[in-house]
Design an enzyme around this catalytic site. Structure first.
Site, short mmCIF file in Angstrom:
data_model
loop_
_atom_site.label_atom_id
_atom_site.label_comp_id
_atom_site.label_asym_id
_atom_site.label_seq_id
_atom_site.Cartn_x
_atom_site.Cartn_y
_atom_site.Cartn_z
N ASP A 237 -14.92 0.19 8.50
CA ASP A 237 -14.72 -1.07 9.20
C ASP A 237 -13.42 -1.71 8.74
O ASP A 237 -12.99 -2.73 9.28
CB ASP A 237 -15.90 -2.02 8.95
CG ASP A 237 -15.78 -3.30 9.76
OD1 ASP A 237 -15.62 -3.19 11.00
OD2 ASP A 237 -15.82 -4.40 9.18
N HIS B 179 -12.70 -4.13 11.58
CA HIS B 179 -13.04 -5.27 10.71
C HIS B 179 -13.94 -6.26 11.46
O HIS B 179 -13.64 -7.45 11.55
CB HIS B 179 -11.78 -5.96 10.19
CG HIS B 179 -11.98 -6.58 8.84
ND1 HIS B 179 -11.07 -6.48 7.82
CD2 HIS B 179 -13.00 -7.31 8.33
CE1 HIS B 179 -11.51 -7.12 6.76
NE2 HIS B 179 -12.70 -7.63 7.03
N GLU C 13 -4.53 -1.93 7.85
CA GLU C 13 -5.09 -2.57 9.06
C GLU C 13 -4.29 -3.78 9.53
O GLU C 13 -4.34 -4.13 10.72
CB GLU C 13 -6.54 -2.97 8.84
CG GLU C 13 -6.73 -4.14 7.88
CD GLU C 13 -8.20 -4.55 7.75
OE1 GLU C 13 -9.04 -3.68 7.47
OE2 GLU C 13 -8.51 -5.75 7.92
P1 NAD Z 1 -20.07 -10.13 -4.24
O1 NAD Z 1 -19.06 -10.80 -5.08
O2 NAD Z 1 -21.38 -10.81 -4.00
O3 NAD Z 1 -20.37 -8.67 -4.83
C1 NAD Z 1 -19.39 -7.79 -5.27
C2 NAD Z 1 -20.01 -6.92 -6.34
O4 NAD Z 1 -19.08 -5.90 -6.70
C3 NAD Z 1 -20.38 -7.67 -7.62
O5 NAD Z 1 -21.73 -7.42 -7.98
C4 NAD Z 1 -19.42 -7.10 -8.66
O6 NAD Z 1 -19.97 -7.05 -9.96
C5 NAD Z 1 -19.19 -5.71 -8.09
N1 NAD Z 1 -18.02 -5.04 -8.64
C6 NAD Z 1 -16.87 -5.59 -9.12
N2 NAD Z 1 -16.04 -4.61 -9.55
C7 NAD Z 1 -16.69 -3.43 -9.32
C8 NAD Z 1 -16.35 -2.08 -9.56
N3 NAD Z 1 -15.19 -1.73 -10.13
N4 NAD Z 1 -17.23 -1.12 -9.19
C9 NAD Z 1 -18.41 -1.46 -8.63
N5 NAD Z 1 -18.79 -2.73 -8.40
C10 NAD Z 1 -17.93 -3.71 -8.73
O7 NAD Z 1 -19.35 -9.83 -2.87
P2 NAD Z 1 -20.03 -9.55 -1.45
O8 NAD Z 1 -20.22 -10.84 -0.73
O9 NAD Z 1 -21.18 -8.63 -1.61
O10 NAD Z 1 -18.83 -8.81 -0.70
C11 NAD Z 1 -18.41 -7.51 -1.11
C12 NAD Z 1 -17.10 -7.20 -0.43
O11 NAD Z 1 -17.32 -7.06 0.97
C13 NAD Z 1 -16.05 -8.33 -0.54
O12 NAD Z 1 -15.29 -8.18 -1.71
C14 NAD Z 1 -15.23 -8.15 0.69
O13 NAD Z 1 -14.08 -7.40 0.34
C15 NAD Z 1 -16.09 -7.33 1.63
N6 NAD Z 1 -16.40 -8.01 2.89
C16 NAD Z 1 -16.13 -7.37 4.06
C17 NAD Z 1 -16.42 -7.97 5.28
C18 NAD Z 1 -16.17 -7.29 6.60
O14 NAD Z 1 -16.21 -7.95 7.65
N7 NAD Z 1 -15.93 -5.99 6.65
C19 NAD Z 1 -16.98 -9.26 5.29
C20 NAD Z 1 -17.26 -9.88 4.05
C21 NAD Z 1 -16.97 -9.25 2.86
#
Ligand code: NAD
Length: 346
Positions: free
Chosen positions: A258, A295, A263
């Site tokens: 996604d 996205h 992008e």
């Molecule tokens: P979050 O902060 O709740 O969770 C992120 C998790 O990743 C945390 O538990 C953290 O400890 C962990 N983490 C950090 N470094 C790491 C590593 N090296 N290896 C493994 N885990 C690690 O964030 P979330 O709300 O769950 O969002 C996750 C990601 O999704 C965001 O960072 C964002 O980039 C992405 N996102 C994408 C979309 C989309 O439309 N495609 C929308 C929202 C968020």
């Protein structure tokens, strides 16, 4: 407060106006992406509102500061596209939308897994051409398969729960394991163990300098032959060239994206009349076992409404207290410490 809303689409305009029912802010909607060349468009505004492919590097922030901007309200959870150190140095405060709908992203991720497995995207095209043959559409039962979740924060946990609902065994890697994930039946293992044992690997960690190209040649080599890789997090978590090699060798059996590391300039735009100069993207698109969405994982009515509400709340909080409701700054917590923007435009 006067706010320049960059990368604005019609749905941003509608949802932000709805959220700012009282008209507390003077919102100026601008189609261009925010970068060092467009930052001057914020002239006369105290705040800018930015989205995922806007580039808030040191140069852009300097231009914004020069034109009187003091606050950046991100319409996203991710903040990898902001140089937080430069923001602090220029006196610009930053806030984000940490939590809008983890369900939106996790459910889209599940949709990619299901579509890739059962080849729904190919079946759709075949039926339109009256081709009812099943050759090439063979899938596998998700029940009993092993799913590896990298990052068990809000979205990763939600996705893990969906996959346990299908009867999958869920392994996870996260430097900060969560009790909620353990209670949901998730087993924490090392990253290498996860890659070696999973039929499906899904990325849910933030993009930081440490996670840039987390999935590259060496880690792909650890995967089981035919692994399904899904990335709904940030494009640059995956090394595109390495993934193309993995697809050619069959180590990666399915790829769902996604997000894509290049992008910016592609996603969110209608380029159907144009030749795209990105050969890596076209190469990826040419594989029958690759499914790319632009996205859109966040894009549900509930999520858009929540993003707008939190963005307006961040703006109001900054106007009243001089700090957003959900500030992002260097040193806030270990996971919020990208030392600079990562070398990516996503
Ligand atoms: P979050 O902060 O709740 O969770 C992120 C998790 O990743 C945390 O538990 C953290 O400890 C962990 N983490 C950090 N470094 C790491 C590593 N090296 N290896 C493994 N885990 C690690 O964030 P979330 O709300 O769950 O969002 C996750 C990601 O999704 C965001 O960072 C964002 O980039 C992405 N996102 C994408 C979309 C989309 O439309 N495609 C929308 C929202 C968020």
């Amino acid at each position: 407060m006067r706010v320049a809303v960059f990368s604005a689409k019609l749905y941003d305009k509608t949802s932000l106006h709805d959220a700012d029912r009282d008209g507390a802010h003077e919102l100026s909607f601008l189609e261009p992406r925010l970068n060092r060349d467009t930052a001057a468009l914020a002239e006369g505004c105290e705040a800018v509102c930015a989205f995922v492919n806007d580039e808030l590097d040191a140069e852009t922030l300097a231009v914004l500061a020069e034109h009187g901007v003091r606050f950046v309200a991100l319409r996203s959870a991710g903040f990898n596209h902001v140089d937080l150190r430069a923001a602090a140095e220029t006196g610009i405060a930053v806030a984000r939308v940490p939590d809008y709908s983890p369900y939106a992203v996790a459910e889209h991720c599940a949709a990619l897994v299901l579509a890739l497995n059962r080849k729904t995207h190919r079946a759709y095209n075949r039926i339109r051409e009256h081709n009812f043959a099943l050759t090439g559409l063979l899938g596998f039962d998700l029940h009993g398969r092993t799913v590896g979740v990298i990052g068990t924060g809000k979205i990763g946990l939600c996705f893990a729960r969906i996959m346990t609902g299908f009867g999958c065994r869920v392994l996870a890697y996260d430097p900060y394991p969560s009790d909620a994930a353990r209670e949901a039946g998730v087993e924490y293992v090392s990253l290498d163990e996860l890659l070696a044992a999973s039929d499906i690997v899904s990325l849910h960690c933030p993009l930081t300098p440490e996670t840039f190209h987390l999935i590259g040649r060496e880690r792909i080599a650890l995967m089981r032959p035919g692994t399904m890789l899904v990335n709904t997090s940030r494009g640059a978590l995956v090394d595109t060239a390495a993934v193309v090699e993995g697809l050619k060798s069959g180590r990666i059996g399915h790829l769902g994206l996604d997000v894509y590391e290049e992008e910016a300039g592609l996603f969110f735009e209608d380029l159907s009349d144009q030749v795209i100069g990105d050969d890596a993207f076209d190469r990826l698109n040419a594989f029958p076992n690759v499914l790319i969405t632009g996205h859109q994982a966040f894009f549900t009515a509930e999520a858009i409404e929540a993003i707008a509400a939190t963005t307006i709340a961040n703006l109001t909080a900054f106007e009243v207290d001089g700090i957003g409701l959900h500030p992002v700054s260097i040193g806030e917590s270990p996971e919020l410490e990208p030392s600079s923007t990562v070398p990516s435009t996503s």
